[in-house]
Motif scaffolding. Sequence first.
Motif, short mmCIF file in Angstrom:
data_model
loop_
_atom_site.label_atom_id
_atom_site.label_comp_id
_atom_site.label_asym_id
_atom_site.label_seq_id
_atom_site.Cartn_x
_atom_site.Cartn_y
_atom_site.Cartn_z
N PRO A 64 0.83 -1.21 0.00
CA PRO A 64 0.00 0.00 0.00
C PRO A 64 0.87 1.26 0.00
O PRO A 64 2.00 1.24 0.48
N TRP A 89 -4.89 -2.02 1.26
CA TRP A 89 -5.38 -3.36 0.96
C TRP A 89 -6.81 -3.51 1.42
O TRP A 89 -7.23 -2.90 2.40
N LEU A 102 -5.78 -4.06 -3.99
CA LEU A 102 -5.32 -2.73 -3.67
C LEU A 102 -6.40 -1.75 -4.10
O LEU A 102 -6.83 -1.76 -5.26
#
Length: 79
Positions: free
Chosen positions: A6, A12, A71
């Motif tokens: 991230p 996430w 993501l």
Amino acid sequence: MALPLPTAETRWRCTLCGNLTRFDVTRRSKVVEYIHLDLAGEPRVEEREVLDESIESVRCRWCNAVDQIELVDRPGASA
């Protein structure tokens, strides 16, 4: 599973249960460390340089899903 880390703009998310906060991450790292041993022989890492690092897997802590992590954009992140 090739999942990037991230960033300030992303995070996430588990697509199975919606978890955004708890994950078990398995990483493979290659590092160079400067270790200082005190007079009693106790080691302490004083410098650490990461030469290579990759994520092997990310598992949701809530539902144990491994292949369901994605993501997504963080709320309020400038696009």
